[in-house]
Design an enzyme around this catalytic site. Structure first.
Site, PDB file in Angstrom:
ATOM      1  N   HIS A  62      21.572  63.413  11.957  1.00 42.06           N
ATOM      2  CA  HIS A  62      20.506  64.423  12.031  1.00 42.06           C
ATOM      3  C   HIS A  62      20.831  65.591  12.955  1.00 42.06           C
ATOM      4  O   HIS A  62      20.171  65.805  13.959  1.00 42.06           O
ATOM      5  CB  HIS A  62      19.151  63.789  12.385  1.00 42.06           C
ATOM      6  CG  HIS A  62      19.110  62.858  13.575  1.00 42.06           C
ATOM      7  ND1 HIS A  62      19.765  63.098  14.755  1.00 42.06           N
ATOM      8  CD2 HIS A  62      18.462  61.685  13.762  1.00 42.06           C
ATOM      9  CE1 HIS A  62      19.516  62.124  15.605  1.00 42.06           C
ATOM     10  NE2 HIS A  62      18.739  61.246  15.020  1.00 42.06           N
TER      11      HIS A  62
ATOM     12  N   HIS B 109      21.012  57.823   6.363  1.00 43.33           N
ATOM     13  CA  HIS B 109      20.300  57.611   7.647  1.00 43.33           C
ATOM     14  C   HIS B 109      18.849  57.287   7.317  1.00 43.33           C
ATOM     15  O   HIS B 109      18.068  58.179   6.983  1.00 43.33           O
ATOM     16  CB  HIS B 109      20.379  58.857   8.531  1.00 43.33           C
ATOM     17  CG  HIS B 109      19.722  58.682   9.874  1.00 43.33           C
ATOM     18  ND1 HIS B 109      20.331  59.060  11.049  1.00 43.33           N
ATOM     19  CD2 HIS B 109      18.520  58.163  10.243  1.00 43.33           C
ATOM     20  CE1 HIS B 109      19.528  58.786  12.072  1.00 43.33           C
ATOM     21  NE2 HIS B 109      18.420  58.249  11.605  1.00 43.33           N
TER      22      HIS B 109
ATOM     23  N   HIS C 231      23.149  59.148  17.725  1.00 41.52           N
ATOM     24  CA  HIS C 231      21.985  59.995  18.000  1.00 41.52           C
ATOM     25  C   HIS C 231      22.487  60.923  19.108  1.00 41.52           C
ATOM     26  O   HIS C 231      22.569  60.522  20.272  1.00 41.52           O
ATOM     27  CB  HIS C 231      20.770  59.175  18.467  1.00 41.52           C
ATOM     28  CG  HIS C 231      19.600  60.057  18.789  1.00 41.52           C
ATOM     29  ND1 HIS C 231      18.477  60.150  18.003  1.00 41.52           N
ATOM     30  CD2 HIS C 231      19.414  60.948  19.804  1.00 41.52           C
ATOM     31  CE1 HIS C 231      17.653  61.055  18.512  1.00 41.52           C
ATOM     32  NE2 HIS C 231      18.192  61.544  19.618  1.00 41.52           N
TER      33      HIS C 231
ATOM     34  N   ASP D  59      16.643  60.454   7.617  1.00 45.11           N
ATOM     35  CA  ASP D  59      16.012  60.021   8.866  1.00 45.11           C
ATOM     36  C   ASP D  59      14.529  59.710   8.627  1.00 45.11           C
ATOM     37  O   ASP D  59      13.714  59.834   9.544  1.00 45.11           O
ATOM     38  CB  ASP D  59      16.187  61.064   9.978  1.00 45.11           C
ATOM     39  CG  ASP D  59      15.775  60.538  11.344  1.00 45.11           C
ATOM     40  OD1 ASP D  59      15.738  59.303  11.529  1.00 45.11           O
ATOM     41  OD2 ASP D  59      15.481  61.365  12.231  1.00 45.11           O
TER      42      ASP D  59
ATOM     43  N   LYS E 149      25.811  51.993  15.635  1.00 45.67           N
ATOM     44  CA  LYS E 149      24.973  53.133  16.015  1.00 45.67           C
ATOM     45  C   LYS E 149      24.831  53.247  17.527  1.00 45.67           C
ATOM     46  O   LYS E 149      24.466  52.276  18.199  1.00 45.67           O
ATOM     47  CB  LYS E 149      23.583  52.968  15.378  1.00 45.67           C
ATOM     48  CG  LYS E 149      22.590  54.060  15.703  1.00 45.67           C
ATOM     49  CD  LYS E 149      22.925  55.361  15.006  1.00 45.67           C
ATOM     50  CE  LYS E 149      22.074  56.516  15.497  1.00 45.67           C
ATOM     51  NZ  LYS E 149      20.924  56.785  14.665  1.00 45.67           N
TER      52      LYS E 149
ATOM     53  N   HIS F 213      15.280  54.684   8.252  1.00 43.32           N
ATOM     54  CA  HIS F 213      14.552  53.655   9.006  1.00 43.32           C
ATOM     55  C   HIS F 213      13.608  52.924   8.058  1.00 43.32           C
ATOM     56  O   HIS F 213      12.730  53.547   7.456  1.00 43.32           O
ATOM     57  CB  HIS F 213      13.734  54.287  10.138  1.00 43.32           C
ATOM     58  CG  HIS F 213      14.574  55.037  11.120  1.00 43.32           C
ATOM     59  ND1 HIS F 213      15.137  54.434  12.224  1.00 43.32           N
ATOM     60  CD2 HIS F 213      14.995  56.324  11.138  1.00 43.32           C
ATOM     61  CE1 HIS F 213      15.846  55.331  12.893  1.00 43.32           C
ATOM     62  NE2 HIS F 213      15.787  56.488  12.255  1.00 43.32           N
TER      63      HIS F 213
HETATM   64  N1  LIG Z   1      14.081  60.672  14.424  1.00 34.64           N
HETATM   65  C1  LIG Z   1      13.012  60.257  15.059  1.00 34.64           C
HETATM   66  O1  LIG Z   1      12.270  61.084  15.590  1.00 34.64           O
HETATM   67  N2  LIG Z   1      12.688  58.952  15.151  1.00 34.64           N
HETATM   68  C2  LIG Z   1      13.460  57.830  14.699  1.00 34.64           C
HETATM   69  C3  LIG Z   1      14.602  57.508  15.622  1.00 34.64           C
HETATM   70  C4  LIG Z   1      15.766  58.482  15.523  1.00 34.64           C
HETATM   71  O2  LIG Z   1      16.364  58.610  14.470  1.00 34.64           O
HETATM   72  O3  LIG Z   1      16.093  59.136  16.518  1.00 34.64           O
HETATM   73  C5  LIG Z   1      12.545  56.610  14.590  1.00 34.64           C
HETATM   74  O4  LIG Z   1      13.053  55.487  14.548  1.00 34.64           O
HETATM   75  O5  LIG Z   1      11.318  56.796  14.497  1.00 34.64           O
HETATM   76 ZN   LIG Z   2      16.749  58.119  12.708  1.00 33.30          ZN
HETATM   77 ZN   LIG Z   3      18.057  59.579  16.079  1.00 34.09          ZN
END
Ligand SMILES: NC(=O)N[C@@H](CC(=O)O)C(=O)O
Ligand SMILES: [Zn+2]
Ligand SMILES: [Zn+2]
Length: 405
Positions: free
Chosen positions: A231, A69, A193, A305, A155, A71
């Protein structure tokens, strides 16, 4: 030098081969060696210097982990953060919540190319792409996704639940059932999510209510659909995962939800860099997550995450949700497992359970952690701005010694 090797012999039974090598030869290590508790930072620094001088640094070698996971964003942010993930992880599930979101296979293929184009040379990092589910995703797109070999999952962001979720799903049961059935037929997992976006539901209850009102009915309607609860943050989520048949529901767990409880958002004042969604929960939930990941269950795997947000957008009157952990994530997970006296279970969580669930081969390369303290920077200065990592300015017990590609 003491070396703890935690190589899986990649057999069906996933048996461990554990060795402790010393300069004098090999011997099995006792629990006392791997459950040394974290000392205060100055002591750790001194200890690691002493250990180095006496050549007794602990090394922990595991199969190269993957991040299930992640970003990476796009543009300037992408080129800044990719090297951090690529230096630790072999593969990563790349989240599609860009602006605009990655909703088609064509977009996912193009995004993958942009990621590959900024990889450091000699990096063997492999991005595994996902599609962002919307009310108008078609069954045809799902078939294309499967055929592409590039997209490995889809997702679900409930609209309004988190960062860049505005284009997410507004009514799963009335808008997305044919697509979810097609995913089950194609063997494409659904990543969720898992929070309701209903502002009338208390923010600390949104995961539990999502399980009750969305996930439980969904698994009854389409039991063949494989789901990863991303998460997870609560005992309720652990209980839901535990009650599901093996191989059907799994969960990723972040370093922050394993190491911090909700007090960390308010220690001495508001701490925007400890704010993410789902929000940190009570201590009893954190403990349930630690028990789950260190239990040896194959249902849990590593998903950082890691979510970069520019410093000013978090230190603001309405700060963004997301915690940046990519460069230190493995050291943080090592802290969790060591504190639980379960370092020998780290490898399965970090490197085996994920690929097994996704039906992908485990990595053949390795990474070696050493018990040498690492100072976490106060911030990273990237071209686009500054990003404050999790545990900024703190000292961690483990650092990465080496890895094979
Ligand atoms: N986890 C978070 O608080 N933020 C994530 C998005 C997500 O995974 O929900 C993001 O893209 O910043
Ligand atoms: Zn995330
Ligand atoms: Zn998320």
């Amino acid at each position: 030098m003491e070396v703890i090797q935690l190589h899986h012999i990649c057999s069906l039974h996933c048996s461990f081969r554990r060795h402790l090598e010393t300069q004098k030869g090999r011997r099995h290590f006792g629990k006392s060696i791997i459950s040394l508790r974290a000392a205060q930072s100055t002591e750790v620094l001194k200890k690691s210097q002493d250990d180095r001088m006496s050549n007794k640094t602990q090394l922990l070698t595991i199969i190269r982990p993957d991040d299930w996971h992640l970003h990476l964003r796009d543009g300037d942010v992408l080129s800044s953060v990719v090297p951090h993930s690529a230096s630790t992880f072999k593969r990563a599930i790349i989240m599609p919540n860009l602006k605009p979101p990655v909703t088609t296979v064509t977009q996912a293929v193009a995004y993958r190319e942009r990621i590959l184009s900024v990889l450091p040379s000699n990096s063997g990092f492999e991005p595994l792409m996902t599609l962002y589910l919307t009310d108008s995703t078609t069954t045809e797109e799902i078939k294309l996704a499967k055929r592409s070999g590039v997209v490995v999952a889809v997702k679900l962001y409930p609209a309004g639940a988190t960062t860049n979720s505005q284009a997410g799903v507004t009514d799963l049961f009335n808008k997305c059932m044919p697509v979810l059935e097609e995913m089950a037929a194609q063997g494409l997992p659904l990543l969720v999510h898992g929070e309701v976006a209903d502002s009338s539901v208390d923010i600390f209850d949104r995961e539990r209510v999502f399980i009750e009102t969305v996930l439980s009915p969904l698994v009854k309607l389409i039991p063949q659909l494989r789901i990863v609860m991303e998460h997870i943050t609560t005992k309720d989520a652990v209980e839901f995962v535990e009650s599901s048949p093996n191989g059907s529901i799994a969960a990723t767990v972040t370093p922050q939800h394993l190491l911090l409880n909700r007090n960390a958002i308010f220690t001495g004042g508001i701490r925007p860099h400890n704010y993410c969604l789902p929000v940190l929960k009570r201590e009893k939930h954190r403990q349930a997550l630690v028990s789950a990941v260190t239990s040896g269950s194959a249902k849990y795997f590593l998903g950082t995450d890691s979510a970069p947000h520019e410093r000013n957008t978090k230190e603001a009157s309405c700060g963004c949700a997301g915690i940046y952990s990519a460069p230190i994530a493995l050291a943080l997970y090592a802290r969790v497992f060591e504190q639980a006296g379960a370092l020998e279970k780290l490898e399965a969580f970090a490197s085996c359970n994920g690929p097994d669930f996704y039906r992908l081969p485990r990595n053949t390369s390795t990474i070696t952690l050493e018990k040498v303290s690492m100072n976490v920077p106060f911030e990273y200065s990237f071209g686009f701005g500054k990003v404050v990592p999790m545990c900024a300015g703190e000292t961690l017990e483990w650092s990465i010694a080496s890895s094979s590609v």
